[in-house]
Design a protein around this motif. Sequence first.
Motif, PDB file in Angstrom:
ATOM      1  N   GLY A 214      31.867 -74.940 -73.054  1.00 49.25           N
ATOM      2  CA  GLY A 214      32.166 -74.181 -71.850  1.00 49.25           C
ATOM      3  C   GLY A 214      33.638 -73.895 -71.680  1.00 49.25           C
ATOM      4  N   MET A 215      34.473 -74.753 -72.251  1.00 48.29           N
ATOM      5  CA  MET A 215      35.935 -74.589 -72.175  1.00 48.29           C
ATOM      6  C   MET A 215      36.394 -74.356 -70.735  1.00 48.29           C
ATOM      7  N   LYS A 216      35.754 -75.086 -69.814  1.00 47.48           N
ATOM      8  CA  LYS A 216      36.114 -75.026 -68.392  1.00 47.48           C
ATOM      9  C   LYS A 216      35.926 -73.627 -67.800  1.00 47.48           C
ATOM     10  N   GLY A 217      35.180 -72.783 -68.516  1.00 50.72           N
ATOM     11  CA  GLY A 217      34.882 -71.441 -68.017  1.00 50.72           C
ATOM     12  C   GLY A 217      36.053 -70.492 -68.047  1.00 50.72           C
ATOM     13  N   ILE A 218      37.039 -70.741 -68.924  1.00 52.67           N
ATOM     14  CA  ILE A 218      38.261 -69.941 -68.883  1.00 52.67           C
ATOM     15  C   ILE A 218      38.392 -68.972 -70.051  1.00 52.67           C
ATOM     16  N   TYR A 219      37.297 -68.706 -70.764  1.00 52.49           N
ATOM     17  CA  TYR A 219      37.383 -67.747 -71.865  1.00 52.49           C
ATOM     18  C   TYR A 219      36.325 -66.667 -71.704  1.00 52.49           C
ATOM     19  N   SER A 220      36.493 -65.568 -72.432  1.00 51.41           N
ATOM     20  CA  SER A 220      35.540 -64.461 -72.402  1.00 51.41           C
ATOM     21  C   SER A 220      35.341 -63.920 -73.807  1.00 51.41           C
ATOM     22  N   LEU A 221      34.104 -63.963 -74.302  1.00 46.78           N
ATOM     23  CA  LEU A 221      33.794 -63.374 -75.606  1.00 46.78           C
ATOM     24  C   LEU A 221      33.610 -61.864 -75.495  1.00 46.78           C
ATOM     25  N   GLU A 222      33.302 -61.384 -74.298  1.00 49.27           N
ATOM     26  CA  GLU A 222      32.965 -59.981 -74.119  1.00 49.27           C
ATOM     27  C   GLU A 222      34.115 -59.047 -74.457  1.00 49.27           C
ATOM     28  N   GLU A 223      35.363 -59.503 -74.239  1.00 50.19           N
ATOM     29  CA  GLU A 223      36.503 -58.651 -74.588  1.00 50.19           C
ATOM     30  C   GLU A 223      36.518 -58.373 -76.089  1.00 50.19           C
ATOM     31  N   TYR A 224      36.215 -59.387 -76.875  1.00 53.88           N
ATOM     32  CA  TYR A 224      36.167 -59.205 -78.336  1.00 53.88           C
ATOM     33  C   TYR A 224      35.081 -58.211 -78.720  1.00 53.88           C
ATOM     34  N   TYR A 225      33.897 -58.334 -78.114  1.00 51.96           N
ATOM     35  CA  TYR A 225      32.819 -57.386 -78.405  1.00 51.96           C
ATOM     36  C   TYR A 225      33.252 -55.956 -78.072  1.00 51.96           C
ATOM     37  N   ALA A 226      33.802 -55.784 -76.862  1.00 54.62           N
ATOM     38  CA  ALA A 226      34.138 -54.437 -76.389  1.00 54.62           C
ATOM     39  C   ALA A 226      35.217 -53.786 -77.242  1.00 54.62           C
ATOM     40  N   LYS A 227      36.180 -54.589 -77.690  1.00 55.27           N
ATOM     41  CA  LYS A 227      37.283 -54.021 -78.469  1.00 55.27           C
ATOM     42  C   LYS A 227      36.976 -53.968 -79.968  1.00 55.27           C
ATOM     43  N   ASN A 228      35.838 -54.508 -80.345  1.00 55.85           N
ATOM     44  CA  ASN A 228      35.361 -54.414 -81.731  1.00 55.85           C
ATOM     45  C   ASN A 228      33.911 -53.941 -81.697  1.00 55.85           C
ATOM     46  N   LEU A 229      33.669 -52.891 -80.875  1.00 53.95           N
ATOM     47  CA  LEU A 229      32.305 -52.499 -80.548  1.00 53.95           C
ATOM     48  C   LEU A 229      31.518 -52.014 -81.760  1.00 53.95           C
ATOM     49  N   GLN A 230      32.159 -51.221 -82.618  1.00 52.17           N
ATOM     50  CA  GLN A 230      31.439 -50.748 -83.790  1.00 52.17           C
ATOM     51  C   GLN A 230      31.055 -51.912 -84.699  1.00 52.17           C
ATOM     52  N   GLY A 231      31.961 -52.898 -84.785  1.00 57.13           N
ATOM     53  CA  GLY A 231      31.661 -54.094 -85.558  1.00 57.13           C
ATOM     54  C   GLY A 231      30.492 -54.856 -84.958  1.00 57.13           C
ATOM     55  N   TYR A 232      30.405 -54.867 -83.628  1.00 60.05           N
ATOM     56  CA  TYR A 232      29.303 -55.524 -82.916  1.00 60.05           C
ATOM     57  C   TYR A 232      27.971 -54.873 -83.283  1.00 60.05           C
ATOM     58  N   TYR A 233      27.941 -53.541 -83.211  1.00 66.50           N
ATOM     59  CA  TYR A 233      26.705 -52.829 -83.542  1.00 66.50           C
ATOM     60  C   TYR A 233      26.377 -52.940 -85.027  1.00 66.50           C
ATOM     61  N   ASP A 234      27.400 -52.842 -85.865  1.00 65.72           N
ATOM     62  CA  ASP A 234      27.168 -52.953 -87.314  1.00 65.72           C
ATOM     63  C   ASP A 234      26.595 -54.323 -87.672  1.00 65.72           C
ATOM     64  N   ALA A 235      27.145 -55.372 -87.025  1.00 65.07           N
ATOM     65  CA  ALA A 235      26.688 -56.738 -87.325  1.00 65.07           C
ATOM     66  C   ALA A 235      25.249 -56.958 -86.872  1.00 65.07           C
ATOM     67  N   LEU A 236      24.839 -56.249 -85.810  1.00 72.74           N
ATOM     68  CA  LEU A 236      23.470 -56.376 -85.321  1.00 72.74           C
ATOM     69  C   LEU A 236      22.483 -55.526 -86.129  1.00 72.74           C
ATOM     70  N   THR A 237      23.017 -54.538 -86.861  1.00 75.91           N
ATOM     71  CA  THR A 237      22.170 -53.644 -87.647  1.00 75.91           C
ATOM     72  C   THR A 237      21.933 -54.258 -89.020  1.00 75.91           C
ATOM     73  N   ILE A 238      20.847 -54.981 -89.139  1.00 74.34           N
ATOM     74  CA  ILE A 238      20.553 -55.744 -90.357  1.00 74.34           C
ATOM     75  C   ILE A 238      19.174 -55.359 -90.879  1.00 74.34           C
ATOM     76  N   GLY A 239      19.050 -55.278 -92.185  1.00 74.21           N
ATOM     77  CA  GLY A 239      17.773 -54.932 -92.800  1.00 74.21           C
ATOM     78  C   GLY A 239      17.789 -53.515 -93.340  1.00 74.21           C
ATOM     79  N   GLY A 240      16.843 -53.224 -94.198  1.00 74.95           N
ATOM     80  CA  GLY A 240      16.840 -51.928 -94.869  1.00 74.95           C
ATOM     81  C   GLY A 240      16.174 -50.821 -94.089  1.00 74.95           C
ATOM     82  N   SER A 241      15.573 -51.119 -92.938  1.00 80.50           N
ATOM     83  CA  SER A 241      14.866 -50.110 -92.167  1.00 80.50           C
ATOM     84  C   SER A 241      15.171 -50.272 -90.689  1.00 80.50           C
ATOM     85  N   HIS A 242      15.050 -49.165 -89.923  1.00 81.47           N
ATOM     86  CA  HIS A 242      15.243 -49.249 -88.478  1.00 81.47           C
ATOM     87  C   HIS A 242      14.032 -49.886 -87.796  1.00 81.47           C
ATOM     88  N   ASN A 243      12.926 -50.039 -88.530  1.00 82.56           N
ATOM     89  CA  ASN A 243      11.703 -50.618 -87.970  1.00 82.56           C
ATOM     90  C   ASN A 243      11.701 -52.138 -88.173  1.00 82.56           C
TER      91      ASN A 243
END
Length: 371
Positions: A214-243
Motif C-alpha cells: 500500500g505504501m501508505k497510499g502515497i503512490y499512483s500507478l495510473e500516471e504511468y499507464y496514462a503516459k505510456n498508454l500505447q504500451g499499456y494497450y500493446d501489453a494487454l494485446t496478447i495472442g495471435g487473434s482478436h478472438n
Amino acid sequence: MKFTPNFQITPAIANCLLEIERHKEVINILPITGKVIASLRETARLMTTHYSTQIEGNSLTPEEVEKIAKGQQGGFPGRERDEKEVRNYFLALEFVEEQLRQDVPLSEKLIKTIHSLVYGGTKKQSQYREGQNVIKDGTTGSIVYMPPEAHDVSPMMKALTNWINKQIKDKELPAPIIAALAHYQFATIHPYYDGNGRAARLLTTFILHKTGYGMKGIYSLEEYYAKNLQGYYDALTIGGSHNYYFGRAEADITPFLEYFTEGMAIAFQRVREKAVNYKEAEIEITPAYQTEKLRELRPQQRQLLSLFHKSREVNLQEIAEHLGINTRSANGLIKKWLEQEFIQIENPSKKARTYVLGKDWERVVLGGRVP
C-alpha cells in the motif's frame, strides 16, 4: 473453469521486483510526519483519479479534478459526463480504502460494488454483461478484441476471484505479480460493457494494499499507464487473434508482467524521491525561505509550480496547456528554464520528452503548498 496463467519471471521482471522492494523498504521506514503523509496521499488520490479517467477519454485537467474533489459542482458546462466520471471514481476509491481499513476479503460482491460505484455512482452491485462485447479501434472501426461470451463470464470471474484469494493466502508468487495477473485477466474477461479498465485498476490497488504494498497510499500507478498508454494497450494485446477463444486463453502473459512491474518500480521510485524530499523540506525549507525563493520567479514560472505540485513529471503539451500558450512559445520558455536550472529533462526521448523541476526548486515546492 480454472485460471492457469502462462508466464515467466524474466531477468527484466526480476530486476523490477528487486527495485520495487528496495523502494518499498525505504519508504516504510522513512520518519515522515502524519501531516506529510496526508498531503502525499491526497496528491496521489487526485493523480490516480485524473489519470485513470483520462485513459478512458476524460478531458478534465488535474486542476479541475481537484476542484471536484473539494466539492465544486456544475462548473463544467458541456462536460457533465466527465465530471460525473471523476466523482464516481472518487466514490469508488473511497470505498476501496474503507474496505481495506476494515480488512474485508476480496469477493465477487466487492468487485461488483467497485464497478457499480465507478460506473454508476451507487453501491448496488453491477451484474455481469448478458451479451457479447466487442472492442473496436476508435479510428478505423476494426475489431481489436472480442472477449469471452457472456455465458463464460460468471465462471471465469469466480475462478479469478478464487485464484487471487489463494495466491494471497499461499504467498508463493510476489504480490506485484499477483496484482498484474489479476489486472490482465480482468481486462481479458471484460465482464462489463463499460467501466472495465477503471474497475481493473481499482482491483489492482486493492490487491497491492491487501498484500502489504500500500505504501501508505502515497503512490499512483495510473500516471504511468496514462503516459505510456500505447504500451499499456500493446501489453494487454496478447495472442495471435482478436478472438479470446483463438489463443488468448493460452497466450504468454510475460510481456504484460514486464510492463506492469516496470511501471510499479518507476512509481515507487518517484514517490520515494518525493517522500525523501518532503522529509528534507520539513527540516530545511522554512516558510520565510520559501517565500524568498518564490520572489525570484517570473509570473509564468510561479504559475507552472502549481502544475509540478500535482505531477512530478510533465511534457511540452501539458506545460503549454497549463500556461495557456502554444507549444512553440512553451518550447522557447523551456529552453530558457533549462539553462536557468529551473527545470531539467527527465525523459530525453524526442517523441516522449518530459521535464521535472530542478532539485532546488522541487524542494521549495515540497516545503509547502504553492501560494
